[in-house]
Structures are given as structure tokens and as C-alpha cells.
Design a protein around this motif. Structure first.
Motif, short mmCIF file in Angstrom:
data_model
loop_
_atom_site.label_atom_id
_atom_site.label_comp_id
_atom_site.label_asym_id
_atom_site.label_seq_id
_atom_site.Cartn_x
_atom_site.Cartn_y
_atom_site.Cartn_z
N LYS A 267 2.38 1.17 1.50
CA LYS A 267 2.89 0.89 0.17
C LYS A 267 4.34 1.34 0.02
O LYS A 267 5.17 0.63 -0.57
CB LYS A 267 2.01 1.59 -0.87
CG LYS A 267 0.60 1.00 -0.98
CD LYS A 267 -0.20 1.69 -2.07
CE LYS A 267 -1.57 1.04 -2.21
NZ LYS A 267 -2.37 1.68 -3.28
N SER A 270 6.56 -1.09 1.78
CA SER A 270 6.69 -2.36 1.05
C SER A 270 7.66 -2.21 -0.11
O SER A 270 8.53 -3.07 -0.32
CB SER A 270 5.31 -2.80 0.54
OG SER A 270 4.42 -3.02 1.62
N TRP A 271 7.52 -1.13 -0.87
CA TRP A 271 8.45 -0.93 -1.98
C TRP A 271 9.88 -0.70 -1.47
O TRP A 271 10.85 -1.12 -2.11
CB TRP A 271 8.00 0.25 -2.83
CG TRP A 271 6.87 -0.09 -3.77
CD1 TRP A 271 5.59 0.33 -3.71
CD2 TRP A 271 6.96 -0.95 -4.91
NE1 TRP A 271 4.84 -0.21 -4.73
CE2 TRP A 271 5.67 -1.00 -5.49
CE3 TRP A 271 7.99 -1.70 -5.49
CZ2 TRP A 271 5.39 -1.75 -6.62
CZ3 TRP A 271 7.71 -2.44 -6.62
CH2 TRP A 271 6.43 -2.47 -7.18
N TYR A 315 7.56 -9.17 -3.45
CA TYR A 315 6.44 -8.54 -4.14
C TYR A 315 5.20 -9.43 -4.07
O TYR A 315 4.09 -8.94 -3.79
CB TYR A 315 6.82 -8.27 -5.60
CG TYR A 315 5.69 -7.66 -6.40
CD1 TYR A 315 5.47 -6.28 -6.36
CD2 TYR A 315 4.85 -8.45 -7.17
CE1 TYR A 315 4.42 -5.72 -7.08
CE2 TYR A 315 3.80 -7.90 -7.89
CZ TYR A 315 3.59 -6.52 -7.84
OH TYR A 315 2.56 -5.96 -8.55
N THR A 316 5.38 -10.73 -4.29
CA THR A 316 4.25 -11.65 -4.23
C THR A 316 3.65 -11.70 -2.83
O THR A 316 2.42 -11.71 -2.65
CB THR A 316 4.70 -13.07 -4.66
OG1 THR A 316 5.29 -13.00 -5.96
CG2 THR A 316 3.52 -14.02 -4.69
N PHE A 318 3.79 -9.35 -0.43
CA PHE A 318 3.13 -8.08 -0.12
C PHE A 318 1.82 -7.93 -0.89
O PHE A 318 0.84 -7.39 -0.37
CB PHE A 318 4.06 -6.91 -0.43
CG PHE A 318 5.27 -6.84 0.48
CD1 PHE A 318 5.25 -7.41 1.73
CD2 PHE A 318 6.44 -6.19 0.06
CE1 PHE A 318 6.35 -7.34 2.57
CE2 PHE A 318 7.54 -6.11 0.88
CZ PHE A 318 7.51 -6.70 2.14
N LYS A 319 1.82 -8.40 -2.14
CA LYS A 319 0.61 -8.31 -2.94
C LYS A 319 -0.48 -9.19 -2.36
O LYS A 319 -1.67 -8.82 -2.32
CB LYS A 319 0.92 -8.74 -4.38
CG LYS A 319 -0.18 -8.45 -5.39
CD LYS A 319 -0.32 -6.95 -5.61
CE LYS A 319 -1.33 -6.66 -6.71
NZ LYS A 319 -1.51 -5.21 -6.94
N HIS A 320 -0.10 -10.38 -1.88
CA HIS A 320 -1.06 -11.29 -1.26
C HIS A 320 -1.65 -10.69 0.01
O HIS A 320 -2.84 -10.89 0.31
CB HIS A 320 -0.37 -12.62 -0.96
CG HIS A 320 -1.29 -13.62 -0.29
ND1 HIS A 320 -2.32 -14.25 -0.96
CD2 HIS A 320 -1.31 -14.07 1.00
CE1 HIS A 320 -2.94 -15.03 -0.11
NE2 HIS A 320 -2.35 -14.97 1.07
N ASP A 322 -2.07 -7.57 0.46
CA ASP A 322 -2.66 -6.28 0.07
C ASP A 322 -1.89 -5.11 0.67
O ASP A 322 -2.47 -4.11 1.13
CB ASP A 322 -4.15 -6.19 0.49
CG ASP A 322 -4.85 -5.05 -0.21
OD1 ASP A 322 -4.44 -4.68 -1.32
OD2 ASP A 322 -5.83 -4.52 0.38
N TRP A 323 -0.60 -5.24 0.68
CA TRP A 323 0.25 -4.14 1.14
C TRP A 323 0.73 -3.28 -0.02
O TRP A 323 1.37 -2.25 0.18
CB TRP A 323 1.45 -4.69 1.89
CG TRP A 323 1.10 -5.27 3.24
CD1 TRP A 323 -0.15 -5.40 3.77
CD2 TRP A 323 2.00 -5.81 4.21
NE1 TRP A 323 -0.10 -5.98 5.01
CE2 TRP A 323 1.23 -6.25 5.31
CE3 TRP A 323 3.38 -5.98 4.25
CZ2 TRP A 323 1.79 -6.83 6.43
CZ3 TRP A 323 3.93 -6.56 5.37
CH2 TRP A 323 3.15 -6.98 6.47
N ILE A 324 0.50 -3.76 -1.23
CA ILE A 324 0.89 -3.02 -2.43
C ILE A 324 -0.34 -2.87 -3.33
O ILE A 324 -1.09 -3.80 -3.52
CB ILE A 324 2.02 -3.75 -3.21
CG1 ILE A 324 3.29 -3.75 -2.38
CG2 ILE A 324 2.27 -3.07 -4.55
CD1 ILE A 324 4.45 -4.43 -3.06
#
Length: 324
Positions: A267, A270-271, A315-316, A318-320, A322-324
């Protein structure tokens, strides 16, 4: 402090009679004597050795604490060393109290330290089976062993319950719960190691008593000692399995902590990648050279749009994943 009992022809005849009278009964084959000495001194050991003709090496073993559970054979008697085990209700710590026993053809002498060995419980077992007293000193030895082994079994059961409670906390996310799991797993492993040192050698002790050439266990008492031996085996196997279980809990705890650390690092990375985009864009537009949109409103809006667009895209993505 001493306690005495006299059985004659399998019937309880006297109790708490003076120790000095033991010599009047110990030579009678129709009598069976029990002597218990708690926290003995040198005079007590001298008296015991003189009254029962015990070997000096056996007396020396009884004098020195922290003996390994064992059964030593001498010409006229046996010497047994064992431990009564209790578990502290608050901390779960194993408390072991050493019990030494001299076994002759018609007498049992128990030597114990402290109050952890509840001698009243042993006497209660004898009183609950008065019909077995006619089978000789093996009756007294069985009551003693049955009490000790049941204590081992109860300790293993208590530790098993504590391990189950620990497993319920294993996947908690609270830092406090994580510390509790680490501390308790270490304490449980330490207590199991102590318990194993007490329980494991008891197999050899009980198995040796079952030998027919020792003439301690008569044929009618044999099934009762076999039952005690079965409890010893179960307690031993249970202790070994709990050691493996605690090891598994500790390894699982480390694995869970490693997985949590990897998740946190994923996480954070990713950020950091998302934050790097506006940093890179502002750094590029901060160069002190002309570029498209230099010193114009269009350059500001272009750079802002690029930063927002790329940040949303990252962000999209990484969210897809599941890294965030």
C-alpha cells in the motif's frame, strides 16, 4: 510434619500413630505401613534409614531436590522419584513439587516438599477403594501414582485450553493482541517444556513397576496399574502434540506478521507511486527553460490536468489489483 497409617490384613487399623512405633509393625508380614514426611530434615532422613534399612544412595537422592523422575531398584526396596504438577490459575505457570517414595515389601514412605502435593487427595483415593488394601503395598503405590498422573493430565488439559484461547487471538489486527499472542506463546512453550520433563519419564517409571520380578504389583492390581500406564501414555502424547501446536502457532504468528508487513509495504509503495506523478509533473514544469504553455494559463491547466489524470489512472489500476 509426618502422617502414618497401619493396615493389618488389608484393613485400616491405626492412623497418625507415633513414628517411634513403626519398628513394632514394619517387621510383621501381616502389616502394611505408610509414612509421610513433609519438608524433612537430616534427623528425619536418619530415622527413616534406620527404621526401614534403606540404602544410603537412595537416601542421598531423596535429600537432594530436582531429581529426574525415575525408579531405582535396591536389594530390599525401591526408590521412586516423581512430581506433583499444578497450573497457576492466573498465569498458567507450571508448578512442580517433587515427591520421593521408598517402596518396601510392606511399607511405603513418601517424602515431599511444600504443599503442592495434596496428600489428602491420595488418602482419599485409598479410602475410596478399601477392598484393594488386601493386595499389599501395590495398593498404596497405585493411589500415589494415580494422583500424580491425574495431576499431569489436568495440567495438559489446562494448557490445551489456553492454547485454544491463544488461537482465537492469532488473526486479530490490534497491536495489543499481537503482543499478547507473542508473549503467551513463548510462555506456553516454556511451560510445556517443563511439563514434558516431568511427564515423559513417567512411562519408564510405571512400566518398570509392572515388571513381575519386582513383586510390587500383585496380579489383582495389574489392571489398575495398566490403567495408570495408559493415562501416562495419553498425557505424554498430548504433551508432545501441544508442543508441536505451540510451535505452529508461533510460526503462524510470524507468517501473519510477515503478510501484514507485505500488505503495508504494498500500500505504501502504491501511494508513493501516485504521489510521484504530480511530483514529476511539477518538477518538469518547474524547469527554468521555455516550454509549451510557459508563462501562460494554459500551461498551468495542462500540468494540473496531467497530474490529476495520471493520479486517477494509477489509483484506479492499483485499486483494481487490490494494491490499495
Amino acid at each position: 510434619m509426618t502422617r502414618t497409617r497401619l493396615y493389618r490384613h488389608g484393613t485400616l487399623e491405626l492412623e497418625d500413630f507415633p513414628v517411634q512405633d513403626i519398628s513394632d509393625y514394619v517387621g510383621d508380614p501381616d502389616c502394611m505401613v505408610w509414612l509421610d514426611v513433609r519438608d524433612p530434615g537430616s534427623a528425619d532422613f536418619d530415622m527413616i534409614a534406620e527404621e526401614f534399612g534403606l540404602h544410603s544412595l537412595a537416601i542421598e537422592d531423596a535429600r537432594h531436590e530436582h531429581q529426574r523422575p525415575k525408579l531405582d531398584t535396591y536389594r530390599t526396596h525401591l526408590f521412586m522419584s516423581a512430581y506433583a504438577v499444578t497450573v497457576a490459575p492466573d498465569t498458567g505457570a507450571i508448578e512442580a513439587s517433587e515427591v520421593s517414595a521408598f517402596i518396601t515389601s510392606n511399607a511405603l514412605i513418601t517424602i515431599r516438599q511444600g504443599e503442592h502435593c495434596r496428600i489428602d487427595r491420595i488418602v482419599e483415593r485409598w479410602d475410596n477403594s478399601p477392598d484393594l488394601a488386601k493386595h499389599g503395598v501395590g495398593f498404596l503405590v497405585h493411589g500415589l501414582l494415580d494422583y500424580l498422573v491425574d495431576g499431569h493430565f489436568a495440567a495438559v488439559q489446562d494448557l490445551d485450553d489456553r492454547i485454544e484461547q491463544l488461537e482465537d487471538l492469532l488473526f486479530e489486527d490490534s497491536p495489543k493482541e499481537i503482543q499478547v499472542v507473542q508473549r503467551r506463546s513463548f510462555e506456553l512453550r516454556k511451560n510445556l517444556v517443563r511439563l514434558r520433563r516431568v511427564v515423559l519419564p513417567m512411562r519408564e517409571v510405571v512400566n518398570s513397576l509392572l515388571r513381575r520380578d519386582l513383586h510390587v504389583v500383585s496380579e489383582p492390581m495389574m489392571p489398575y496399574f495398566q490403567d495408570v500406564y495408559d493415562h501416562v501414555l495419553r498425557a505424554t502424547e498430548w504433551t508432545e502434540s501441544l508442543r508441536d501446536l505451540v510451535t505452529t502457532v508461533m510460526e503462524t504468528n510470524l507468517t501473519v506478521q510477515g503478510n501484514r508487513m507485505n500488505l503495508i509495504m504494498k500500500k505504501v509503495t502504491s501511494w508513493a507511486a501516485i504521489i510521484a506523478v504530480p511530483t514529476a509533473v511539477t518538477g518538469f514544469y518547474g524547469q527554468n527553460v521555455p516550454y509549451p504553455g510557459f508563462s501562460a494559463h494554459s500551461g498551468f491547466w495542462t500540468s494540473t490536468g496531467v497530474m490529476i489524470g495520471l493520479s486517477v489512472l494509477l489509483y484506479t489500476t492499483f485499486k483494481h489489483k487490490d494494491w490499495i
